[in-house]
Design a protein around this motif. Structure first.
Motif, mmCIF file in Angstrom:
data_model
loop_
_atom_site.group_PDB
_atom_site.id
_atom_site.type_symbol
_atom_site.label_atom_id
_atom_site.label_comp_id
_atom_site.label_asym_id
_atom_site.label_seq_id
_atom_site.Cartn_x
_atom_site.Cartn_y
_atom_site.Cartn_z
ATOM 1 N N PHE A 22 0.790 -1.228 0.000
ATOM 2 C CA PHE A 22 0.000 0.000 0.000
ATOM 3 C C PHE A 22 0.830 1.290 0.000
ATOM 4 N N HIS A 23 2.123 1.204 0.267
ATOM 5 C CA HIS A 23 2.978 2.399 0.240
ATOM 6 C C HIS A 23 4.284 2.099 -0.494
ATOM 7 N N PRO A 24 4.245 1.425 -1.629
ATOM 8 C CA PRO A 24 5.473 0.914 -2.251
ATOM 9 C C PRO A 24 6.468 1.988 -2.644
ATOM 10 N N ASN A 25 6.004 3.174 -3.013
ATOM 11 C CA ASN A 25 6.901 4.203 -3.542
ATOM 12 C C ASN A 25 7.315 5.256 -2.507
ATOM 13 N N VAL A 26 6.892 5.072 -1.254
ATOM 14 C CA VAL A 26 7.276 6.018 -0.204
ATOM 15 C C VAL A 26 8.754 5.819 0.126
ATOM 16 N N GLU A 27 9.476 6.925 0.222
ATOM 17 C CA GLU A 27 10.935 6.869 0.327
ATOM 18 C C GLU A 27 11.441 6.493 1.718
ATOM 19 N N ILE A 28 12.623 5.859 1.709
ATOM 20 C CA ILE A 28 13.459 5.656 2.896
ATOM 21 C C ILE A 28 14.814 6.256 2.546
ATOM 22 N N VAL A 29 15.176 7.322 3.231
ATOM 23 C CA VAL A 29 16.372 8.094 2.906
ATOM 24 C C VAL A 29 17.428 7.855 3.983
ATOM 25 N N ASN A 41 12.796 2.724 -1.495
ATOM 26 C CA ASN A 41 11.409 2.849 -1.060
ATOM 27 C C ASN A 41 10.981 1.543 -0.377
ATOM 28 N N TRP A 42 9.753 1.527 0.106
ATOM 29 C CA TRP A 42 9.294 0.359 0.866
ATOM 30 C C TRP A 42 9.238 -0.895 -0.014
ATOM 31 N N ARG A 43 8.954 -0.751 -1.304
ATOM 32 C CA ARG A 43 8.938 -1.919 -2.182
ATOM 33 C C ARG A 43 10.339 -2.512 -2.293
ATOM 34 N N GLU A 44 11.313 -1.648 -2.535
ATOM 35 C CA GLU A 44 12.691 -2.121 -2.685
ATOM 36 C C GLU A 44 13.233 -2.687 -1.374
ATOM 37 N N LEU A 45 12.904 -2.044 -0.276
ATOM 38 C CA LEU A 45 13.368 -2.545 1.011
ATOM 39 C C LEU A 45 12.739 -3.906 1.304
ATOM 40 N N GLY A 46 11.472 -4.076 0.924
ATOM 41 C CA GLY A 46 10.817 -5.367 1.108
ATOM 42 C C GLY A 46 11.462 -6.467 0.285
#
Length: 547
Positions: A22-29, A41-46
């Motif tokens: 539900f938040h795949p493109n929200v950033e983690i910086v 982002n949350w998708r990549e981190l997952g």
């Protein structure tokens, strides 16, 4: 009769799955250990967390395995959070500021099997590795070029990214399901007296805690929030905020090891941070950077809330955030044994029309209990005291994310009603606001009455020219104990004992006035950034108070 709803376990992996979906493109910086900014982002981190979980399984990590980290706030550390706990293993986050003796003790006490570390801690690992007999593998959390350049002399050592080299993404991988009461994370207290004690959290306790801290009347994580985690991932799971960000879809900003005033200010400005969490010493450094460079944070920043915990914030900090930053300084209190959140100081509707000064009076309190936490104050005989804002007593807590026993400890820590003694002395007013009077070991007993070292310190820090202050008790032949005020001056400030005492006159009860004021270059801090009172008492144990 039981309800007939689905019985799904409360697992930390479900938070990451929700974030990906539900938040795949929200950033983690991340401001990385090496310096450059890393964005994912949350998708990549997952995706990387799942690959990491598969790689860890190949390394023999299974349900109940102990995996340790000696690391700062980075995306790699966050990947370990979800990969290790998602497998049902236990993530043991180690505070790198602990003494070598305490580090040796907790690694062996936990029986850690694999240890991940940031490269700046390689010399420490090199020194201590022979004392870690249960650790069979070490990994450096860095890109491969940095690992090869550093090449630390550590046995059974590899770079973190090598775990991904032979582990392609597996679309069929699913997170295992298991009992929600399974252990998730192990944190140790800072060990200011004796060896550190382990606090073992469960998936259930963590998820329940996470839901409550995300409420708007609590810390307030949401999809429109950008959260700067100054509080370390190794300190009580960064107060639970990484989980809250995954659940609510908040953008996360991780400063790595860069906790100086300039780095924090730049991240607040460049990433448009709305919520930041840290201890008072961090905010003091931020103020010093603003002052030294003539910055205008009210124009540069959009910081709505700054959460302060670990120790009480002085009034001048509350006023400064409001005046210069347009930021609400949010007092929160808890402890490692409480996961950690217990109370939060949000204002009530009836406070809407208060003057700024009256509002600051409320903000000075630690706050009201969040849902799930029960509180009481008792006297030395265990009798409950009234919640009238005047009676004080030992602060006791109970709830689904509060400790029952220490890790590998057999002693029941709870009283007959199931409450844990926090070691704090507090008052509770009619609205439920808790005010900490002091730690029971720090309160000054003078002439049969108590003097709060917290209140004295907060008053002293308001004196022009004083950067930090600490108060300890010294023995007195007549009054049993009297306060000694220990101060650190701001750079270039000219302030003496007479000026400090003159400033305090009228701001505290006359009999609270310190018997002496001394100045030092710096104050010792514990591994969690609190003033190390035990060390100060040792340094000044022979100090003679003026007649």
């Amino acid at each position: 009769m039981l309800g007939q709803m689905q019985d799904k376990p409360l697992l930390i992996s479900s938070l990451l799955e929700h974030a990906e979906r539900f938040h795949p493109n929200v950033e983690i910086v991340t401001k990385t250990v090496e310096g450059p900014i890393h964005r994912c982002n949350w998708r990549e981190l997952g995706e990387r967390s799942r690959r990491l979980a598969i790689a860890l399984q190949k390394q023999g990590v299974k349900h109940g395995s102990m995996v340790a980290t000696l690391a700062t706030n980075t995306y790699r550390h966050l990947e370990l959070y979800f990969a290790v706990m998602g497998l049902g293993a236990v993530l043991h986050t180690i505070n790198p500021r602990l003494s070598p003796e305490h580090l040796e003790y907790i690694v062996n006490h936990a029986e850690d099997e694999i240890l991940f570390f940031d490269l700046p801690f390689a010399p420490l690992i090199e020194k201590l590795q022979s004392r870690f007999p249960t650790v069979r593998r070490f990994y450096a959390l860095a890109n491969q070029d940095s690992v090869e350049t550093a090449a630390p002399a550590i046995r059974d050592f590899a770079g973190y990214e090598t775990l991904f080299d032979d582990t392609p993404a597996d679309p069929s991988f699913t997170w295992p399901q298991f009992d929600e009461r399974s252990a998730s994370t192990l944190c140790y207290t800072s060990g200011t007296t004796g060896n550190p004690k382990g606090v073992l959290y469960s998936h259930r306790s963590t998820v329940l805690h996470n839901h409550v801290i995300s409420l708007s009347d609590s810390l307030g994580s949401s999809a429109d929030a950008t959260i700067l985690l100054v509080v370390p991932l190794f300190h009580v799971n960064a107060w639970g905020l990484p989980y809250a960000a995954a659940m609510t879809g908040a953008k996360l900003v991780l400063p790595g090891p860069h906790l100086d005033g300039k780095s924090i200010y730049d991240l607040l400005r460049d990433e448009r941070v709305t919520l930041a969490a840290g201890v008072p010493t961090i905010w003091q450094m931020l103020f010093q950077h603003v002052d030294a460079n003539g910055l205008k944070p009210r124009e540069d920043l959009c910081l709505k809330d700054a959460v302060v915990g670990g120790s009480a914030a002085p009034r001048m900090m509350i006023e400064r955030f409001d005046r210069d930053f347009g930021t609400f300084l949010l007092h929160a209190w808890g402890m490692t044994e409480m996961s950690p959140l217990g109370v939060v100081c949000r204002l009530l509707p009836k406070h809407a029309d208060l003057s700024p000064s009256q509002r600051y009076d409320i903000q000075m309190k630690q706050g009201r209990a969040v849902y799930g936490v029960q509180i009481k104050i008792v006297d030395d005989d265990g009798q409950r005291q009234p919640h009238d804002g005047k009676a004080s007593g030992k602060l006791m807590v109970s709830g689904p994310w509060i400790i029952g026993r220490y890790f590998k400890g057999d002693d029941n820590l709870l009283d007959s009603e199931g409450f844990f003694d926090t070691g704090d002395i507090a008052t509770i007013d009619e609205d439920g606001y808790v005010t900490l009077v002091d730690r029971s070991k720090d309160v000054i007993k003078s002439g049969g009455e108590w003097i709060s070292s917290i209140d004295l310190e907060n008053a002293a820090v308001g004196c022009p020219g004083i950067a930090m202050a600490a108060v300890i008790a010294l023995p007195h032949p007549k009054w049993q104990e009297r306060p000694l005020l220990i101060c650190v001056k701001k750079p270039g400030a000219e302030v003496d004992k007479a000026a400090v005492l003159a400033y305090l006159d009228g701001k505290i009860a006359k009999w609270w006035t310190p018997d002496d004021v001394v100045f030092v270059e710096s104050l010792p801090l514990t591994a969690t950034g609190k003033i190390y009172k035990l060390g100060l008492r040792q340094v000044f144990k022979d100090h003679e108070l003026p007649a």
